[in-house]
Design an enzyme around this catalytic site. Structure first.
Site, short mmCIF file in Angstrom:
data_model
loop_
_atom_site.label_atom_id
_atom_site.label_comp_id
_atom_site.label_asym_id
_atom_site.label_seq_id
_atom_site.Cartn_x
_atom_site.Cartn_y
_atom_site.Cartn_z
N HIS A 185 6.67 11.71 4.88
CA HIS A 185 7.74 10.81 5.06
C HIS A 185 8.97 11.07 4.15
O HIS A 185 8.93 11.53 3.04
CB HIS A 185 7.21 9.41 4.71
CG HIS A 185 7.07 9.00 3.44
ND1 HIS A 185 8.20 8.60 2.60
CD2 HIS A 185 5.80 8.84 2.63
CE1 HIS A 185 7.49 8.29 1.46
NE2 HIS A 185 6.31 8.44 1.49
N GLU A 237 8.89 5.01 6.13
CA GLU A 237 7.31 4.82 5.67
C GLU A 237 7.14 3.54 4.81
O GLU A 237 6.14 2.94 4.68
CB GLU A 237 6.85 6.12 5.12
CG GLU A 237 5.32 6.16 5.05
CD GLU A 237 4.90 5.68 3.36
OE1 GLU A 237 3.77 5.72 3.07
OE2 GLU A 237 5.67 5.60 2.57
N ASP A 265 1.80 13.48 1.82
CA ASP A 265 2.63 12.52 1.10
C ASP A 265 2.33 12.50 -0.44
O ASP A 265 1.15 12.04 -0.81
CB ASP A 265 2.34 10.99 1.63
CG ASP A 265 3.23 9.93 0.99
OD1 ASP A 265 4.15 10.36 0.21
OD2 ASP A 265 2.91 8.85 1.47
N HIS A 343 8.71 5.15 -6.80
CA HIS A 343 9.35 3.91 -6.54
C HIS A 343 10.37 3.30 -7.66
O HIS A 343 10.72 2.30 -7.67
CB HIS A 343 8.44 2.84 -6.07
CG HIS A 343 7.52 3.23 -4.97
ND1 HIS A 343 6.77 2.29 -4.32
CD2 HIS A 343 7.53 4.09 -4.09
CE1 HIS A 343 6.12 2.83 -3.45
NE2 HIS A 343 6.52 4.06 -3.14
ZN LIG Z 1 4.78 8.26 0.00
#
Ligand SMILES: [Zn+2]
Ligand SMILES: *[C@@H]1O[C@H](CO)[C@@H](O)[C@H](O)[C@H]1NC(C)=O
Length: 375
Positions: A185, A237, A265, A343
């Site tokens: 992604h 994603e 990923d 993140h």
């Molecule tokens: Zn990821």
């Protein structure tokens, strides 16, 4: 009792949901999102804000809102009966091993630098689409002059496009043969907001540039597969597997068959001090494809896989599994030992534990998967 069990099992397998469609349209038009948090759970309506709260708590879900109606209209397809020889032991070492040496992490690092310099790659942001365009433009150059390879933007209902690169089968008779798919992604997210800085170097810049490099090596080699081969860079994603669901549902609607799907990923981090391994995800994946990935690691990589689980809807392989297609997921570490900085604004190549030497081993498995299943 037996019948009930069979019906329940079918419902489980196909991810059937029983939200009435009239209700669906009304609620969706109010801006609510329909989320599924488990195969055995009824989908639930959430506000956008509640959805972001779930993301922040790392709770996995499919956001069904974009694909719900088409998914409901599809008759379940019989899962492809993959011939038992499809996942026989790897046998193309003579061809594959020289190609592995052509993987180039310096080239990958240059692409990753560009991808991480966008403020973020969030699916609603202009920068998110600029990053998708960068991938499309770069890969087009890599495959230029190769008429059997196409590069297409896959448009969604939001700003960011997915990218589909397809190597056509050498013989046109095999045009509709089961396709082999490798996915990553290309979006990124900062848990704090849609506009906050999210370099997403490891998640999933690493998988994205690994796929670009494998395409580069195969295209340069002039590789023409016997059966079709595709590389996917999914949009969105991070917000409920929106891009991959859009594509997987479309493939099912078109009656396409898939030989095997491998998700790539997060490949760039290995926990300092821990044994260096690959985390082979065993929940919501296909056992035969997964076993084959373990064999590929033994054959083509310096490091081995260990089995792990990552939970419901944890990455795009889940979208393929949901539609009845056989999928696998090879992850940077056993789940839980993975990069703690994803993140955040600190998911960069300078994070402790980030390693190109680790990441390239996953690219080798990807190249092996592509070659062994389609040559
Ligand atoms: Zn990821
Ligand atoms: C990112 O790194 C900076 C500098 O080391 C630190 O102050 C900050 O707390 C980190 N932020 C996160 C979310 O990890």
């Amino acid at each position: 009792m037996k019948l009930f069990q069979i019906v329940a099992l079918l419902a489980f397998f196909q991810g059937v949901v029983s939200v009435p469609v009239s209700d669906f349209q009304e609620r969706a038009s109010q801006g609510l999102r329909l989320l599924q948090l488990g195969d055995d759970l009824e989908p639930v309506w959430k506000t956008e804000e509640e959805k972001l709260d779930l993301l922040e708590q790392d709770i996995g879900f499919f956001d069904l809102t974009e694909t719900y109606e088409i998914e409901q209209s599809l008759a379940p397809v019989a899962q492809l009966k993959v011939a038992s020889t499809a996942f026989a032991a790897p046998s193309h070492q003579k061809k594959v091993k020289p190609l592995l040496r052509k993987l180039d992490t310096k080239q990958q690092a240059k692409w990753l630098k560009t991808l991480t310099e966008f403020n973020n790659r969030y699916y609603t942001q202009e920068d998110g689409e600029k990053a998708a365009k960068f991938i499309q433009k770069t890969v087009k150059k890599l495959v230029s002059g190769r008429k059997h390879i196409s590069v297409k933007a896959f448009k969604h209902s939001w700003t960011q496009t997915s990218t589909v690169v397809r190597f056509e089968a050498a013989k046109s008779a095999n045009k509709n043969a089961p396709v082999t798919i490798i996915g990553a992604h290309m979006d990124s997210i900062n848990g704090r907001s849609a506009t906050a800085r999210a370099p997403g170097a490891d998640d999933d810049g690493t998988g994205s540039v690994s796929l670009m490099d494998v395409v580069r090596v195969l295209a340069k080699d002039g590789f023409k597969p016997t059966t079709p081969l595709e590389f996917h860079w999914y949009a969105a994603e991070e917000v409920g597997l929106l891009g991959s669901q859009d594509i997987a549902v479309k493939y099912k609607a078109d009656g396409k068959q898939v030989k095997g799907m491998l998700q790539c990923d997060m490949t760039g981090y290995t926990k300092p001090g821990a044994e260096e391994v690959m985390g082979l995800v065993r929940d919501f994946t296909d056992p035969a494809v997964s076993d084959f990935v373990a064999q590929l690691a033994e054959t083509y990589s310096r490091i081995r896989t260990v089995d792990t689980t990552c939970g419901y809807a944890c990455s795009d392989h889940g979208s393929w599994t949901r539609q009845g297609y056989p999928a696998a997921f090879n992850f940077e570490t056993p789940f839980g030992l993975h990069n703690p900085l994803i993140h955040t604004a600190n998911d960069t190549v300078n994070a402790p534990g980030f390693s190109w030497e680790h990441s390239v081993e996953f690219a080798k498995v990807v190249l092996g998967f592509a070659y062994e299943l389609t040559a």
